[in-house]
Design an enzyme around this catalytic site. Structure first.
Site, PDB file in Angstrom:
ATOM      1  N   VAL A 187       0.869  -1.024  -0.114  1.00 25.14           N
ATOM      2  CA  VAL A 187      -0.056   0.604   0.477  1.00 25.14           C
ATOM      3  C   VAL A 187       0.645   1.525  -0.005  1.00 25.14           C
ATOM      4  O   VAL A 187       1.866   1.499   0.601  1.00 25.14           O
ATOM      5  CB  VAL A 187      -0.624  -0.147   1.447  1.00 25.14           C
ATOM      6  CG1 VAL A 187      -1.758   1.137   1.432  1.00 25.14           C
ATOM      7  CG2 VAL A 187      -1.988  -1.167   1.193  1.00 25.14           C
ATOM      8  N   ALA A 188       0.809   2.061  -1.163  1.00 24.13           N
ATOM      9  CA  ALA A 188       1.305   3.179  -0.724  1.00 24.13           C
ATOM     10  C   ALA A 188       0.923   4.752  -1.660  1.00 24.13           C
ATOM     11  O   ALA A 188      -0.143   4.451  -2.905  1.00 24.13           O
ATOM     12  CB  ALA A 188       2.724   2.958  -1.965  1.00 24.13           C
ATOM     13  N   VAL A 189       1.175   5.600  -1.424  1.00 25.20           N
ATOM     14  CA  VAL A 189       0.573   6.904  -2.028  1.00 25.20           C
ATOM     15  C   VAL A 189       1.258   8.149  -2.104  1.00 25.20           C
ATOM     16  O   VAL A 189       2.000   8.008  -1.147  1.00 25.20           O
ATOM     17  CB  VAL A 189      -0.609   6.972  -1.020  1.00 25.20           C
ATOM     18  CG1 VAL A 189      -1.145   8.562  -1.298  1.00 25.20           C
ATOM     19  CG2 VAL A 189      -1.563   6.333  -1.024  1.00 25.20           C
ATOM     20  N   ILE A 198      -7.084   8.148  -0.458  1.00 28.67           N
ATOM     21  CA  ILE A 198      -6.763   7.011  -1.103  1.00 28.67           C
ATOM     22  C   ILE A 198      -6.361   5.929  -0.582  1.00 28.67           C
ATOM     23  O   ILE A 198      -6.339   5.260  -1.319  1.00 28.67           O
ATOM     24  CB  ILE A 198      -5.429   8.069  -1.973  1.00 28.67           C
ATOM     25  CG1 ILE A 198      -6.087   8.782  -2.783  1.00 28.67           C
ATOM     26  CG2 ILE A 198      -4.804   6.970  -2.910  1.00 28.67           C
ATOM     27  CD1 ILE A 198      -4.726   9.674  -3.500  1.00 28.67           C
ATOM     28  N   LEU A 227       3.145   4.216  13.924  1.00 29.05           N
ATOM     29  CA  LEU A 227       1.696   4.647  14.426  1.00 29.05           C
ATOM     30  C   LEU A 227       0.627   5.008  13.511  1.00 29.05           C
ATOM     31  O   LEU A 227      -0.983   4.456  14.101  1.00 29.05           O
ATOM     32  CB  LEU A 227       1.724   4.731  15.228  1.00 29.05           C
ATOM     33  CG  LEU A 227       2.890   4.938  16.493  1.00 29.05           C
ATOM     34  CD1 LEU A 227       3.636   6.039  18.067  1.00 29.05           C
ATOM     35  CD2 LEU A 227       2.401   3.456  16.860  1.00 29.05           C
ATOM     36  N   TYR A 233      -5.373   1.670   9.764  1.00 29.14           N
ATOM     37  CA  TYR A 233      -5.748   0.252   9.515  1.00 29.14           C
ATOM     38  C   TYR A 233      -7.323  -0.398  10.563  1.00 29.14           C
ATOM     39  O   TYR A 233      -8.194  -1.232  10.158  1.00 29.14           O
ATOM     40  CB  TYR A 233      -5.079  -0.651   9.249  1.00 29.14           C
ATOM     41  CG  TYR A 233      -4.262  -1.047   8.351  1.00 29.14           C
ATOM     42  CD1 TYR A 233      -4.626  -0.564   7.066  1.00 29.14           C
ATOM     43  CD2 TYR A 233      -2.644  -0.748   8.744  1.00 29.14           C
ATOM     44  CE1 TYR A 233      -3.909  -0.732   6.273  1.00 29.14           C
ATOM     45  CE2 TYR A 233      -2.013  -0.657   7.393  1.00 29.14           C
ATOM     46  CZ  TYR A 233      -2.565  -0.863   6.174  1.00 29.14           C
ATOM     47  OH  TYR A 233      -1.785  -0.437   4.899  1.00 29.14           O
TER      48      TYR A 233
END
Length: 270
Positions: A187-189, A198, A227, A233
């Site tokens: 997961v990367a933005v 996003i 954190l 999540y």
């Protein structure tokens, strides 16, 4: 959160907006690509997970859509991946890393029979980030021209999801691969695209894909030092699963000394 695998992409020639990564039933048969890099590159710091901020739900009116990754997205996916997890790497290693991921995406990865692996991209059509244009093949062939050209700098975020279960504990004395559990990773933005919801959009799309696969739950690993990612999540309903002491559960091996929190969530039924 980044197990060291990227994935195969569909050969889609038209835009597709979905609630999950690759469109149903449109995946390329592929061969495994081996990364030439050692587990500890010579320079820079590999982040086990990128800095994830708590994101507001700004989906309406943003113009951002989540769809299946396509061949022309490969360079941007590789660039987003490396820019998030290897931000301190300098030329030429940063370029080599991107080329390695790019080639891996073009080549794809084989998956065991009955398993699925796919990639989601969040697209901001209004964004232009100066992506490099790379094309392959005989450009004099009009039919082939531009087939592998990269897109125009609109990929804002990426996520991979699969049912391969490489990072889930095996089941029973025969160490059988677990089924019915989807696994989220990578997961990367992009930095300039954060705080637009996003990450939440990508996770929601991955959960929808898991539901379409008939999975009953979704799992992931998260760096315990991140954190903000943990809060994100947990806000989406993921629960930390206590790993028994001395249990040899498989986990991503990205950076020395990194500890992971194993998290799971039941797949929403709607």
């Amino acid at each position: 959160m980044m197990p060291p695998a990227l994935l195969g992409l569909p050969r889609s020639s038209s835009p597709s907006v979905s609630s999950s990564p690759l469109r149903h039933g449109r995946r390329s048969a592929v061969q495994r690509h081996r990364s030439p890099f050692p587990s500890k590159p010579a320079a820079g710091v590999c982040y086990a997970s990128q800095a994830v901020e708590l994101l507001p739900s700004l989906y309406p009116g943003t113009g951002i859509v989540v769809r299946d990754a396509r061949l022309e997205d490969c360079w941007e996916v590789a660039d987003t991946h490396c820019g998030s997890f290897f931000p301190g790497y300098k030329f030429p290693l940063d370029l080599v890393l991107r080329l390695d991921r790019y080639i891996a995406l073009l080549s794809g990865f084989a998956v065991p029979p009955g398993c699925t692996r796919t990639c989601l991209v969040a697209v901001n059509p209004a964004a232009v980030n100066g992506a490099i244009s790379i094309e392959c093949g005989d450009l004099t062939d009009a039919e082939f021209h531009g087939k592998y050209g990269v897109s125009k700098g609109s990929i804002a975020g990426i996520l991979t999801v699969d049912t391969v279960a490489d990072y889930l504990p095996r089941r029973g004395p025969l160490k059988q691969r677990r089924t019915g559990i989807a696994y989220i990773a990578n997961v990367a933005v992009r930095k300039e695209e954060r705080r637009k919801g996003i990450a939440k959009m990508l996770v929601a799309e991955a959960e929808a894909r898991a539901r379409s696969w008939g999975c009953r739950s979704v799992a992931l690993h998260c760096d315990v030092s991140n954190l903000a990612a943990l809060r994100l999540y947990k806000s989406q309903g993921y629960k930390s699963i206590r790993v028994p002491e001395d249990a040899k559960w498989p986990a991503p091996k990205i950076a020395e000394g990194v500890q992971y929190d194993f998290m799971m969530k039941l797949v929403p039924k709607n």
